[in-house]
Design a protein around this motif. Structure first.
Motif, PDB file in Angstrom:
ATOM      1  N   ASN A 270       0.767  -1.176  -0.190  1.00  0.00           N
ATOM      2  CA  ASN A 270       0.206  -0.405   0.063  1.00  0.00           C
ATOM      3  C   ASN A 270       0.374   1.591  -0.028  1.00  0.00           C
ATOM      4  O   ASN A 270       1.942   1.592   0.522  1.00  0.00           O
ATOM      5  N   TYR A 271       0.394   2.655  -0.464  1.00  0.00           N
ATOM      6  CA  TYR A 271       0.669   3.441  -0.466  1.00  0.00           C
ATOM      7  C   TYR A 271       0.211   4.482  -0.012  1.00  0.00           C
ATOM      8  O   TYR A 271      -0.776   5.000  -0.548  1.00  0.00           O
ATOM      9  N   THR A 272       0.472   5.042   1.286  1.00  0.00           N
ATOM     10  CA  THR A 272      -0.298   6.052   2.159  1.00  0.00           C
ATOM     11  C   THR A 272      -0.188   7.264   2.073  1.00  0.00           C
ATOM     12  O   THR A 272      -1.342   7.542   2.360  1.00  0.00           O
ATOM     13  N   GLU A 273       1.028   7.535   0.678  1.00  0.00           N
ATOM     14  CA  GLU A 273       1.480   9.053   1.346  1.00  0.00           C
ATOM     15  C   GLU A 273       0.227   9.226  -0.310  1.00  0.00           C
ATOM     16  O   GLU A 273      -0.087   9.468  -1.303  1.00  0.00           O
ATOM     17  N   ALA A 274      -0.301  10.677   0.367  1.00  0.00           N
ATOM     18  CA  ALA A 274      -1.284  11.039  -0.435  1.00  0.00           C
ATOM     19  C   ALA A 274      -1.006  11.251  -1.466  1.00  0.00           C
ATOM     20  O   ALA A 274      -1.046  11.505  -3.056  1.00  0.00           O
ATOM     21  N   ALA A 275       0.696  11.830  -1.947  1.00  0.00           N
ATOM     22  CA  ALA A 275       1.288  12.293  -2.358  1.00  0.00           C
ATOM     23  C   ALA A 275       1.330  11.130  -3.992  1.00  0.00           C
ATOM     24  O   ALA A 275       1.173  11.577  -5.399  1.00  0.00           O
ATOM     25  N   VAL A 276       1.031   9.750  -3.644  1.00  0.00           N
ATOM     26  CA  VAL A 276       1.136   9.125  -4.787  1.00  0.00           C
ATOM     27  C   VAL A 276      -0.208   8.812  -5.323  1.00  0.00           C
ATOM     28  O   VAL A 276      -1.297   8.239  -4.524  1.00  0.00           O
ATOM     29  N   PRO A 277      -0.597   8.988  -6.565  1.00  0.00           N
ATOM     30  CA  PRO A 277      -1.761   8.877  -6.926  1.00  0.00           C
ATOM     31  C   PRO A 277      -2.450   7.572  -6.581  1.00  0.00           C
ATOM     32  O   PRO A 277      -4.080   7.008  -6.942  1.00  0.00           O
ATOM     33  N   TYR A 278      -1.123   6.269  -6.503  1.00  0.00           N
ATOM     34  CA  TYR A 278      -2.134   4.908  -6.633  1.00  0.00           C
ATOM     35  C   TYR A 278      -1.954   4.324  -5.224  1.00  0.00           C
ATOM     36  O   TYR A 278      -1.227   5.189  -4.788  1.00  0.00           O
ATOM     37  N   THR A 279      -2.766   3.728  -4.876  1.00  0.00           N
ATOM     38  CA  THR A 279      -3.210   3.374  -3.153  1.00  0.00           C
ATOM     39  C   THR A 279      -2.515   2.326  -3.174  1.00  0.00           C
ATOM     40  O   THR A 279      -1.777   2.099  -2.105  1.00  0.00           O
ATOM     41  N   ARG A 280      -1.816   1.177  -3.471  1.00  0.00           N
ATOM     42  CA  ARG A 280      -1.129   0.199  -4.229  1.00  0.00           C
ATOM     43  C   ARG A 280      -0.538  -0.856  -5.222  1.00  0.00           C
ATOM     44  O   ARG A 280      -1.123   0.208  -6.096  1.00  0.00           O
ATOM     45  N   ILE A 281       0.697  -1.495  -4.846  1.00  0.00           N
ATOM     46  CA  ILE A 281       0.558  -2.300  -6.314  1.00  0.00           C
ATOM     47  C   ILE A 281       1.031  -3.830  -5.762  1.00  0.00           C
ATOM     48  O   ILE A 281       1.063  -3.781  -4.934  1.00  0.00           O
ATOM     49  N   ILE A 282       0.483  -4.568  -6.688  1.00  0.00           N
ATOM     50  CA  ILE A 282       0.329  -6.121  -6.680  1.00  0.00           C
ATOM     51  C   ILE A 282       0.598  -6.293  -7.569  1.00  0.00           C
ATOM     52  O   ILE A 282       0.988  -5.999  -8.929  1.00  0.00           O
ATOM     53  N   GLU A 283       1.790  -7.805  -7.060  1.00  0.00           N
ATOM     54  CA  GLU A 283       2.173  -8.122  -8.022  1.00  0.00           C
ATOM     55  C   GLU A 283       1.531  -9.464  -7.584  1.00  0.00           C
ATOM     56  O   GLU A 283       2.423 -10.596  -6.358  1.00  0.00           O
ATOM     57  N   HIS A 284       1.567  -9.757  -8.602  1.00  0.00           N
ATOM     58  CA  HIS A 284       0.583 -10.969  -8.525  1.00  0.00           C
ATOM     59  C   HIS A 284       0.721 -12.384  -8.539  1.00  0.00           C
ATOM     60  O   HIS A 284       0.538 -13.523  -8.252  1.00  0.00           O
ATOM     61  N   LYS A 285       2.360 -13.196  -8.879  1.00  0.00           N
ATOM     62  CA  LYS A 285       3.400 -13.762  -8.774  1.00  0.00           C
ATOM     63  C   LYS A 285       2.945 -14.554  -7.420  1.00  0.00           C
ATOM     64  O   LYS A 285       3.134 -15.870  -7.599  1.00  0.00           O
ATOM     65  N   HIS A 286       3.672 -13.801  -6.388  1.00  0.00           N
ATOM     66  CA  HIS A 286       3.826 -14.006  -5.245  1.00  0.00           C
ATOM     67  C   HIS A 286       2.343 -14.215  -4.564  1.00  0.00           C
ATOM     68  O   HIS A 286       2.169 -15.349  -3.221  1.00  0.00           O
ATOM     69  N   PHE A 287       1.629 -14.577  -5.444  1.00  0.00           N
ATOM     70  CA  PHE A 287      -0.175 -15.066  -4.702  1.00  0.00           C
ATOM     71  C   PHE A 287       0.278 -16.658  -4.762  1.00  0.00           C
ATOM     72  O   PHE A 287      -0.442 -17.518  -4.167  1.00  0.00           O
ATOM     73  N   GLU A 288       0.842 -16.470  -5.965  1.00  0.00           N
ATOM     74  CA  GLU A 288       1.351 -18.323  -5.869  1.00  0.00           C
ATOM     75  C   GLU A 288       2.454 -18.762  -5.403  1.00  0.00           C
ATOM     76  O   GLU A 288       3.514 -19.789  -6.299  1.00  0.00           O
ATOM     77  N   PHE A 289       3.276 -18.446  -5.458  1.00  0.00           N
ATOM     78  CA  PHE A 289       4.322 -18.289  -5.236  1.00  0.00           C
ATOM     79  C   PHE A 289       5.418 -18.902  -6.710  1.00  0.00           C
ATOM     80  O   PHE A 289       6.441 -19.791  -6.313  1.00  0.00           O
ATOM     81  N   GLY A 290       5.020 -17.504  -7.791  1.00  0.00           N
ATOM     82  CA  GLY A 290       5.413 -17.920  -8.803  1.00  0.00           C
ATOM     83  C   GLY A 290       6.993 -17.408  -8.812  1.00  0.00           C
ATOM     84  O   GLY A 290       7.665 -17.131  -8.087  1.00  0.00           O
ATOM     85  N   THR A 291       7.546 -18.461 -10.181  1.00  0.00           N
ATOM     86  CA  THR A 291       9.086 -18.268  -9.919  1.00  0.00           C
ATOM     87  C   THR A 291       9.433 -18.143 -11.722  1.00  0.00           C
ATOM     88  O   THR A 291      10.784 -18.417 -11.853  1.00  0.00           O
ATOM     89  N   GLN A 292       8.582 -17.746 -12.341  1.00  0.00           N
ATOM     90  CA  GLN A 292       8.551 -17.002 -13.759  1.00  0.00           C
ATOM     91  C   GLN A 292       9.294 -15.964 -13.747  1.00  0.00           C
ATOM     92  O   GLN A 292      10.574 -15.936 -13.494  1.00  0.00           O
ATOM     93  N   ALA A 293      10.055 -16.551 -14.890  1.00  0.00           N
ATOM     94  CA  ALA A 293      11.627 -14.970 -14.888  1.00  0.00           C
ATOM     95  C   ALA A 293      10.871 -13.755 -15.589  1.00  0.00           C
ATOM     96  O   ALA A 293      11.741 -12.759 -14.661  1.00  0.00           O
ATOM     97  N   GLN A 294       9.494 -12.989 -15.865  1.00  0.00           N
ATOM     98  CA  GLN A 294       8.997 -12.645 -14.977  1.00  0.00           C
ATOM     99  C   GLN A 294       8.732 -11.717 -14.291  1.00  0.00           C
ATOM    100  O   GLN A 294       7.654 -12.951 -13.958  1.00  0.00           O
TER     101      GLN A 294
END
Length: 368
Positions: A270-294
């Protein structure tokens, strides 16, 4: 003259899919339609570069309801993902929910007694009877936590100043005096092995489905197909907005493929600073413990809801609650329409509660 189906289910999200599953198992004739080009509602995942991307925002299944857990695990296997999000404020990281790791990062305290004393000192300066969200937060956790981890995030999420938001939005804030970063207190937690599309497929197996079908473009046609309708869309739209339109917050995502194996080391930051326009960054591979190159990341931006946008969060303030109650009175009088899910009930539900309500709705609707 009998109709072709026992149930027409409008929407293939969790409420509609669970209801369809139960109906099919009970020998009912069921048709599920969805206006989107794919099934699954908001749990739909798009596979990009071998990563299951949560297209409509991150979903982590968690519950203490053993009946629901037994039901869902009878359909698909779950991994042991534990939600341990982080908060980034001006480049410094804090653990969520608020726990001893958070308090150590904020104040350098190392014991529960020190942390509790620090919070108590700040709470004493808060308003006795909170009149808005800011005053409520200050009364619960004090100024440091509020300004670092709540204020900017909340104002971005709702598009309003905390002083303009009702206090009841945060009636309580979880505070733990242990070094436990597990966001949820529920007994069971995880992600379906292979992604949420596996769960949708299991629920809708052998059920007749049609995508790209908007119920409202040919309403009379769809209504004449079935004895009963299970409706999971916006309740005000079902009644042609006769009392006015309910309000929502919407979301949008900017998704990127990155040529690295690991971008932020966590599924959610989560990005809790008002100056950052988005609320969070999701890195999807970590939901399934991914080992993909990208890796695939999505920046999540809150947005005002407008006609044609996706309605994600009901705004359950006094005005909208009063308006919803008018529609709910009409819904209660319907003999052959079942309303279910976050849009039809104008309430934000966790996945387990949606599933539990769908199981109960089918049971109640089919009692002799």
């Amino acid at each position: 003259m009998s109709k072709k189906y026992d149930y027409l289910i409008v929407g293939s999200g969790l409420f509609g899919a669970v209801f369809a599953y139960q109906a099919k198992r009970s020998g009912k004739k069921v048709l599920v339609i969805d206006k989107r080009p794919q099934l699954g509602g908001n749990i739909y995942c798009e596979n990009i570069a071998g990563v299951n991307v949560h297209k409509y925002g991150p979903h982590i299944f968690h519950t203490s309801n053993k009946t629901v857990w037994d039901f869902v695990t009878s359909l698909v296997e779950f991994n042991n993902f534990i939600n341990m999000p982080l908060a980034n404020y001006r480049g410094k990281l804090y653990n969520l929910p608020f726990n001893m790791n958070t308090f150590y990062a904020l104040w350098g305290v190392t014991t529960p007694q020190e942390a509790a004393q620090k919070i108590a000192e700040q709470k004493r300066r808060a308003a006795a009877e909170p009149q808005n969200l800011e005053e409520q937060a200050l009364a619960l956790v004090g100024r440091d936590i509020y300004e670092t981890l709540i204020k900017g995030y909340t104002e971005k999420q709702w598009g309003r100043q905390c002083t303009e938001l009702p206090a009841f939005i945060i009636k309580r804030l979880p505070v733990r005096f242990t070094f436990d970063n597990n966001y949820f207190n529920d007994r069971y937690q995880g992600i379906p092995v292979g992604g949420y599309n596996k769960l949708s497929a299991a629920l809708l197996q052998d059920v007749e489905t049609k995508t790209g079908c908007d119920f409202f473009t040919d309403r009379s046609h769809w209504e004449n197909l079935a004895d009963k309708i299970v409706y999971t869309g916006e309740i005000d739209r079902y009644y042609d907005y006769k009392f006015g339109k309910l309000e929502y917050r919407s979301l949008r995502w900017e998704t990127e493929i990155l040529d690295c194996t690991n971008y932020q080391g966590s599924a959610l930051v989560n990005y809790t600073e008002a100056a950052v326009p988005y609320t969070r960054i999701i890195e999807h591979k970590h939901f399934e413990f991914g080992t993909q190159a990208q890796t695939i990341i999505s920046r999540e931006y809150p947005a005002e809801w407008q006609e044609g946008a996706e309605p994600f969060y009901p705004i359950n303030d006094a005005k909208n609650t009063a308006l919803y109650n008018k529609y709910a009175e009409l819904a209660q009088k319907e003999k052959n329409v079942i309303f279910g899910g976050r849009l039809a009930e104008y309430k934000y539900y966790d996945m387990d509660r949606v599933m539990g309500r769908a199981l109960k709705s089918f049971e109640v609707g089919n009692r002799p």
